[in-house]
Design an enzyme around this catalytic site. Structure first.
Site, PDB file in Angstrom:
ATOM      1  N   ASP A  23      -8.861  -9.094  -6.041  1.00  0.00           N
ATOM      2  CA  ASP A  23      -8.126  -8.172  -5.168  1.00  0.00           C
ATOM      3  C   ASP A  23      -8.097  -8.857  -3.800  1.00  0.00           C
ATOM      4  O   ASP A  23      -9.149  -9.089  -3.194  1.00  0.00           O
ATOM      5  CB  ASP A  23      -8.892  -6.828  -5.103  1.00  0.00           C
ATOM      6  CG  ASP A  23      -8.202  -5.806  -4.205  1.00  0.00           C
ATOM      7  OD1 ASP A  23      -7.286  -6.182  -3.453  1.00  0.00           O
ATOM      8  OD2 ASP A  23      -8.604  -4.622  -4.265  1.00  0.00           O
ATOM      9  N   ARG A  54      -9.791  -2.788  11.519  1.00  0.00           N
ATOM     10  CA  ARG A  54     -10.636  -1.764  10.881  1.00  0.00           C
ATOM     11  C   ARG A  54     -11.912  -1.570  11.695  1.00  0.00           C
ATOM     12  O   ARG A  54     -12.422  -0.469  11.841  1.00  0.00           O
ATOM     13  CB  ARG A  54     -10.956  -2.156   9.431  1.00  0.00           C
ATOM     14  CG  ARG A  54      -9.687  -2.147   8.569  1.00  0.00           C
ATOM     15  CD  ARG A  54      -9.967  -2.398   7.103  1.00  0.00           C
ATOM     16  NE  ARG A  54      -8.693  -2.764   6.447  1.00  0.00           N
ATOM     17  CZ  ARG A  54      -8.490  -2.784   5.144  1.00  0.00           C
ATOM     18  NH1 ARG A  54      -9.461  -2.472   4.321  1.00  0.00           N
ATOM     19  NH2 ARG A  54      -7.320  -3.139   4.630  1.00  0.00           N
ATOM     20  N   TYR A  93      -1.239  -7.494   3.016  1.00  0.00           N
ATOM     21  CA  TYR A  93      -0.049  -7.691   3.865  1.00  0.00           C
ATOM     22  C   TYR A  93      -0.455  -8.315   5.204  1.00  0.00           C
ATOM     23  O   TYR A  93       0.245  -9.175   5.737  1.00  0.00           O
ATOM     24  CB  TYR A  93       0.667  -6.361   4.123  1.00  0.00           C
ATOM     25  CG  TYR A  93       1.475  -5.815   2.966  1.00  0.00           C
ATOM     26  CD1 TYR A  93       1.355  -6.330   1.674  1.00  0.00           C
ATOM     27  CD2 TYR A  93       2.374  -4.775   3.164  1.00  0.00           C
ATOM     28  CE1 TYR A  93       2.086  -5.806   0.625  1.00  0.00           C
ATOM     29  CE2 TYR A  93       3.121  -4.248   2.119  1.00  0.00           C
ATOM     30  CZ  TYR A  93       2.967  -4.762   0.851  1.00  0.00           C
ATOM     31  OH  TYR A  93       3.698  -4.234  -0.167  1.00  0.00           O
ATOM     32  N   ASP A 143      -1.250  -7.388  -5.144  1.00  0.00           N
ATOM     33  CA  ASP A 143      -2.469  -8.036  -4.675  1.00  0.00           C
ATOM     34  C   ASP A 143      -3.658  -7.981  -5.627  1.00  0.00           C
ATOM     35  O   ASP A 143      -4.785  -8.173  -5.205  1.00  0.00           O
ATOM     36  CB  ASP A 143      -2.838  -7.534  -3.263  1.00  0.00           C
ATOM     37  CG  ASP A 143      -3.697  -6.297  -3.265  1.00  0.00           C
ATOM     38  OD1 ASP A 143      -3.571  -5.504  -4.201  1.00  0.00           O
ATOM     39  OD2 ASP A 143      -4.490  -6.145  -2.323  1.00  0.00           O
ATOM     40  N   GLU A 144      -3.395  -7.745  -6.909  1.00  0.00           N
ATOM     41  CA  GLU A 144      -4.497  -7.796  -7.873  1.00  0.00           C
ATOM     42  C   GLU A 144      -4.114  -8.689  -9.052  1.00  0.00           C
ATOM     43  O   GLU A 144      -2.986  -8.626  -9.536  1.00  0.00           O
ATOM     44  CB  GLU A 144      -4.810  -6.397  -8.409  1.00  0.00           C
ATOM     45  CG  GLU A 144      -5.473  -5.494  -7.398  1.00  0.00           C
ATOM     46  CD  GLU A 144      -5.772  -4.131  -7.993  1.00  0.00           C
ATOM     47  OE1 GLU A 144      -6.435  -4.074  -9.040  1.00  0.00           O
ATOM     48  OE2 GLU A 144      -5.309  -3.144  -7.420  1.00  0.00           O
TER      49      GLU A 144
HETATM   50  P1  TTP Z   1      -4.612  -2.380  -0.956  1.00  0.00           P
HETATM   51  O1  TTP Z   1      -5.242  -3.319  -1.925  1.00  0.00           O
HETATM   52  O2  TTP Z   1      -4.873  -0.926  -1.069  1.00  0.00           O
HETATM   53  O3  TTP Z   1      -5.027  -2.762   0.514  1.00  0.00           O
HETATM   54  P2  TTP Z   1      -5.308  -4.149   1.195  1.00  0.00           P
HETATM   55  O4  TTP Z   1      -5.253  -5.302   0.267  1.00  0.00           O
HETATM   56  O5  TTP Z   1      -4.388  -4.270   2.379  1.00  0.00           O
HETATM   57  O6  TTP Z   1      -6.761  -3.943   1.767  1.00  0.00           O
HETATM   58  P3  TTP Z   1      -8.166  -4.052   1.017  1.00  0.00           P
HETATM   59  O7  TTP Z   1      -8.850  -5.214   1.658  1.00  0.00           O
HETATM   60  O8  TTP Z   1      -8.813  -2.741   1.344  1.00  0.00           O
HETATM   61  O9  TTP Z   1      -7.897  -4.252  -0.452  1.00  0.00           O
HETATM   62  O10 TTP Z   1      -3.039  -2.545  -0.964  1.00  0.00           O
HETATM   63  C1  TTP Z   1      -2.418  -3.820  -1.094  1.00  0.00           C
HETATM   64  C2  TTP Z   1      -1.183  -3.880  -0.202  1.00  0.00           C
HETATM   65  O11 TTP Z   1      -0.249  -2.868  -0.580  1.00  0.00           O
HETATM   66  C3  TTP Z   1      -1.507  -3.627   1.250  1.00  0.00           C
HETATM   67  O12 TTP Z   1      -1.819  -4.832   1.934  1.00  0.00           O
HETATM   68  C4  TTP Z   1      -0.266  -2.976   1.773  1.00  0.00           C
HETATM   69  C5  TTP Z   1       0.435  -2.380   0.567  1.00  0.00           C
HETATM   70  N1  TTP Z   1       0.408  -0.896   0.582  1.00  0.00           N
HETATM   71  C6  TTP Z   1       1.599  -0.188   0.756  1.00  0.00           C
HETATM   72  O13 TTP Z   1       2.660  -0.785   0.901  1.00  0.00           O
HETATM   73  N2  TTP Z   1       1.573   1.184   0.761  1.00  0.00           N
HETATM   74  C7  TTP Z   1       0.406   1.884   0.619  1.00  0.00           C
HETATM   75  O14 TTP Z   1       0.437   3.113   0.621  1.00  0.00           O
HETATM   76  C8  TTP Z   1      -0.833   1.128   0.458  1.00  0.00           C
HETATM   77  C9  TTP Z   1      -2.149   1.797   0.328  1.00  0.00           C
HETATM   78  C10 TTP Z   1      -0.779  -0.246   0.430  1.00  0.00           C
HETATM   79 MG    MG Z   2      -6.300  -5.574  -1.574  1.00  0.00          MG
END
Ligand code: TTP
Ligand code: MG
Length: 600
Positions: free
Chosen positions: A19, A56, A24, A113-114
């Site tokens: 992950d 954050r 973004y 992102d996974e």
């Molecule tokens: P996440 O994996 O929820 O967040 P993240 O990677 O930014 O942060 P973390 O380190 O906590 O994992 O979401 C992945 C991407 O998806 C995030 O960078 C932005 C996008 N996104 C949206 O477009 N809309 C949303 O409602 C959310 C939660 C995320």
């Molecule tokens: Mg993430």
């Protein structure tokens, strides 16, 4: 009856789940490294969809209002993230990088992102190379055909944090568990190497989980966030009176956080365990103590087992055996494969939401044009590949670049709209209105590589989308639309390499598409219209073969383990997301939905 002890565990695989951290924000930081040291937030509509860790630390969080973010941290740099191109491209690049790093080629992406990797063969090969008398000086071989490519490591100990935090003693376990431990140790070093490569070569840090299946690998990664990795150590089966580590790990999770158990299933299970009717929909969010039901609560509930779960969850519309499947999931059993690489996406769509509503035809047409042009550009990026060899006899100037060909032809174009929610008799505005949609055969003109996308978009709007829109909205004006989506779907893939393959022939057939599709019926997907099928909340045509529970469950998975910081009722009007059933403020719904739709 199938009980916990008779469940069939298959722990023969080693799966690594990635992950990416603050995805973004990391994409934007990589484009402009100066932003790495400042608080950075990514904005879609009026919300922060993500922010970097510096932000954050200063009090910003995901799904926060921009106004609040500016108040909390006035010097935050806010970058618009409405155009997803840069994120999609980065995601593709990282996915390709990870996929090429594993021998099996088994790499599966969830959203942007996974990624899961099946590393079983690499791990088993390297376990075979170990010298049990000198584990501390091991060499991990990364190329089967070149024993010099790889890295040194200490195979006597796991790399990074573990669950449970303190590993069990080798002596106290069975031979089978000791072997599993060794494979997980080797897997943890491979994970470290891949994380390191991703950071040093591509500039992205990630949070990683290592276990024997997708479910466990995804969940355990969350234990140590960010920039870390966690491995679930054996025993994966109970030893004497000691529970399996897998059980100890899962027991603390809310039932709704288990991937595969979507909102509706979780709600039914909660109702049974709590012994009271919760009703649907409930403004429930995981972590709400009033409704909290953990995996342990479910497992230890009197009489609970696959049969009781079948009674609670089975019935019309549910797949047979759902009780057994859910019983397996809460014991950490998940046999699903890490998918092989998909050449083409199953659909491509462009959408926008309009908080001020589209009322006039001119406004609608303008938006249709914008979306169509974006769609055609996206189709060219995702569905074209360089063509080698064919047509060499023709003169072709070098500067014209490689000849390109379509890897797949979408057969269907779909237009969806959503109108302002209707007003109830008591004058209150309803919370949510459904999308309606209409599908039609894809016109050939969009496959032209000669015309500019904006010219093709003009024709697509005039010849196809406007007639579809008129059929969708019989009224002449005043539609009050707050969303339009244009999607291409129903992909017919052409063959990857061979010229004379069937796939290539299909490609040719599509150049004669009108003939091929002469029997193709235009369908209206709106509820109760032509009776060809039911309507999903997204206005999609639903396959009657797929029961609701299955259709809903995997979609909800992608949220199951995420930290969704939005706190429900802030006095704003809220909508319920059709994918994960979380309440999201109306203004954030489009961005939130888009997040789910990235997986398509
Ligand atoms: P996440 O994996 O929820 O967040 P993240 O990677 O930014 O942060 P973390 O380190 O906590 O994992 O979401 C992945 C991407 O998806 C995030 O960078 C932005 C996008 N996104 C949206 O477009 N809309 C949303 O409602 C959310 C939660 C995320
Ligand atoms: Mg993430």
């Amino acid at each position: 009856m199938q009980n916990a002890r008779s469940l069939q565990r298959d722990d023969s695989r080693i799966i690594i789940h990635f992950d990416y951290d603050c995805f973004y924000a990391s994409v934007v930081e990589n484009e402009n490294p100066a932003l790495k040291s400042v608080p950075l937030a990514i904005q879609q509509k009026q919300i922060v969809v993500t922010c970097n860790y510096e932000a954050r630390r200063r009090g910003l969080r995901k799904l926060q209002l921009i106004t609040e973010a500016k108040r909390v941290c006035p010097d935050a740099v806010i970058v618009l993230g409405e155009d997803l191109t840069r994120f999609r491209d980065a995601s593709k690049e990282l996915y390709g990088f990870l996929q090429r790093s594993v021998w099996s080629g088994r790499a599966e992406r969830l959203g942007f992102d996974e990624v899961w990797l099946d590393c079983t063969d690499m791990v088993d090969y390297n376990v075979g190379l170990l010298n049990q008398n000198d584990l501390t000086h091991s060499f991990f071989c990364l190329a089967r055909d070149d024993p010099t490519v790889g890295f040194d490591y200490d195979a006597s100990t796991v790399f990074g944090p573990t669950f449970p935090a303190h590993a069990f003693q080798r002596a106290s376990c069975t031979e089978e568990e000791a072997q599993l431990r060794q494979r997980l140790v080797v897997g943890s070093h491979l994970a470290r190497h891949l994380r390191h490569e991703l950071e040093s070569q591509k500039g992205y840090t990630s949070t990683v989980g290592i276990a024997t299946n997708k479910l466990l690998a995804k969940l355990v990664g969350n234990v140590n966030k960010p920039k870390s990795q966690t491995t679930i150590l054996p025993p994966y089966r109970p030893v004497g009176h000691v529970d399996a580590t897998v059980t100890q790990f899962l027991d603390k999770h809310d039932i709704g956080k288990i991937p595969g158990i979507g909102f509706k299933l979780a709600q039914k299970i909660r109702t049974c365990v709590l012994g009271r009717q919760l009703g649907l929909p409930q403004p429930y969010t995981c972590g709400d103590a009033k409704y909290s039901v953990t995996v342990q609560d479910v497992r230890s509930h009197s009489g609970m087992g696959p049969e009781m779960l079948e009674e609670i969850l089975g019935g019309a519309g549910s797949p047979r055996g759902i009780g057994g499947k859910v019983w397996e999931l809460i014991h950490g059993i998940d046999d699903s494969e890490v998918g092989k690489v998909k050449r083409v996406p199953s659909q491509i769509s462009q959408e926008d939401s309009y908080p001020r509503y589209l009322v006039t035809f001119a406004e609608v047409k303008k938006q249709l044009h914008t979306l169509s042009e974006r769609l055609i550009r996206r189709m060219r990026m995702d569905l074209l590949e360089d063509e080698e060899g064919e047509g060499e006899e023709e003169f072709r100037p070098r500067e014209a670049g490689p000849r390109r060909r379509w890897m797949a032809h979408p057969r269907t174009i779909r237009l969806s709209t959503r109108a302002r929610p209707a007003t109830a008799p008591d004058g209150a505005r309803q919370r949510m209105s459904n999308r309606i949609s209409r599908s039609a055969p894809m016109p050939n003109l969009v496959f032209s590589l000669v015309e500019e996308p904006s010219i093709l978009a003009d024709r697509l709007v005039e010849e196809t989308l406007v007639p579809m829109f008129r059929k969708l909205h019989h009224e002449k004006a005043g539609w009050n639309l707050n969303l339009i989506n244009v999607a291409v779907t129903n992909m017919a893939e052409t063959a990857a390499e061979s010229k004379d393959s069937q796939g290539r022939d299909i490609g040719r057939m599509f150049r004669r598409q009108d003939e091929v599709l002469k029997d193709f019926r235009v369908t209206v997907d709106s509820e109760g219209d032509d009776g060809t099928g039911s309507l999903s909340p997204r206005g999609e045509h639903l396959d009657p073969e797929i029961p609701d529970s299955i259709r809903n469950a995997p979609k909800a998975d992608c949220l199951a383990t995420d930290d969704w910081d939005f706190e429900g009722d802030d006095g704003q009007q809220a909508d319920r997301c059709e994918y994960c059933h979380y309440e999201v403020p109306s203004f954030a719904l489009a961005a939130h939905r888009r997040y789910h739709e990235l997986g398509t």
